[in-house]
Design a protein around this motif. Structure first.
Motif, PDB file in Angstrom:
ATOM      1  N   PRO A  46     -33.383  14.632   4.238  1.00  0.00           N
ATOM      2  CA  PRO A  46     -34.082  13.379   3.892  1.00  0.00           C
ATOM      3  C   PRO A  46     -34.742  12.677   5.080  1.00  0.00           C
ATOM      4  O   PRO A  46     -35.836  12.134   4.946  1.00  0.00           O
ATOM      5  N   ASP A  47     -34.098  12.691   6.239  1.00  0.00           N
ATOM      6  CA  ASP A  47     -34.702  12.048   7.407  1.00  0.00           C
ATOM      7  C   ASP A  47     -36.002  12.742   7.806  1.00  0.00           C
ATOM      8  O   ASP A  47     -36.979  12.090   8.173  1.00  0.00           O
ATOM      9  N   ARG A  48     -36.010  14.065   7.709  1.00  0.00           N
ATOM     10  CA  ARG A  48     -37.214  14.835   8.043  1.00  0.00           C
ATOM     11  C   ARG A  48     -38.331  14.537   7.045  1.00  0.00           C
ATOM     12  O   ARG A  48     -39.493  14.382   7.426  1.00  0.00           O
ATOM     13  N   VAL A  49     -37.988  14.456   5.759  1.00  0.00           N
ATOM     14  CA  VAL A  49     -38.981  14.153   4.727  1.00  0.00           C
ATOM     15  C   VAL A  49     -39.633  12.803   5.018  1.00  0.00           C
ATOM     16  O   VAL A  49     -40.866  12.675   5.002  1.00  0.00           O
ATOM     17  N   ARG A  50     -38.830  11.812   5.325  1.00  0.00           N
ATOM     18  CA  ARG A  50     -39.371  10.479   5.626  1.00  0.00           C
ATOM     19  C   ARG A  50     -40.256  10.520   6.868  1.00  0.00           C
ATOM     20  O   ARG A  50     -41.324   9.906   6.911  1.00  0.00           O
ATOM     21  N   ALA A  51     -39.828  11.260   7.879  1.00  0.00           N
ATOM     22  CA  ALA A  51     -40.601  11.346   9.118  1.00  0.00           C
ATOM     23  C   ALA A  51     -41.958  12.024   8.880  1.00  0.00           C
ATOM     24  O   ALA A  51     -42.975  11.583   9.421  1.00  0.00           O
ATOM     25  N   CYS A  82     -40.135  22.572  -0.765  1.00  0.00           N
ATOM     26  CA  CYS A  82     -38.784  22.548  -1.354  1.00  0.00           C
ATOM     27  C   CYS A  82     -38.649  23.581  -2.455  1.00  0.00           C
ATOM     28  O   CYS A  82     -37.615  24.255  -2.559  1.00  0.00           O
ATOM     29  N   ARG A  83     -39.687  23.726  -3.272  1.00  0.00           N
ATOM     30  CA  ARG A  83     -39.656  24.748  -4.324  1.00  0.00           C
ATOM     31  C   ARG A  83     -39.527  26.136  -3.695  1.00  0.00           C
ATOM     32  O   ARG A  83     -38.717  26.957  -4.129  1.00  0.00           O
TER      33      ARG A  83
END
Length: 90
Positions: A46-51, A82-83
């Protein structure tokens, strides 16, 4: 509309380049998934996605492109990554 032909041709070239870059990005994401699988690293970061979304928005702002659009684009790319990771990691 002959007057638009040169613009459409330029857009077609750019679209081809974008498609190739997206394909390259997804290939790298596949490599990341293989490493995550081998190392037991959780798929979702999640932190990477936000970044990544934040970085896309900032790039958009710097380039005069809507930050919201760029964040949405990042979300689309992340969803596809992600898929792909789900397919590879299982």
């Amino acid at each position: 509309m002959e007057i638009l032909r040169p613009f459409r041709e330029r857009i077609e070239v750019l679209d081809g380049q974008l498609a190739a870059l997206i394909a390259d990005r997804l290939r790298v994401c596949g490599e990341v998934a293989a490493v995550k699988k081998a190392e037991g690293i959780p798929m979702m970061q999640p932190d990477r996605v936000r970044a990544v979304c934040r970085a896309y928005a900032e790039r958009g702002r710097a380039l005069g492109v809507s930050p919201d659009f760029m964040a949405e684009l990042a979300t689309l790319l992340i969803n596809e990554a992600c898929r792909l990771e789900d397919e590879i990691i299982g």
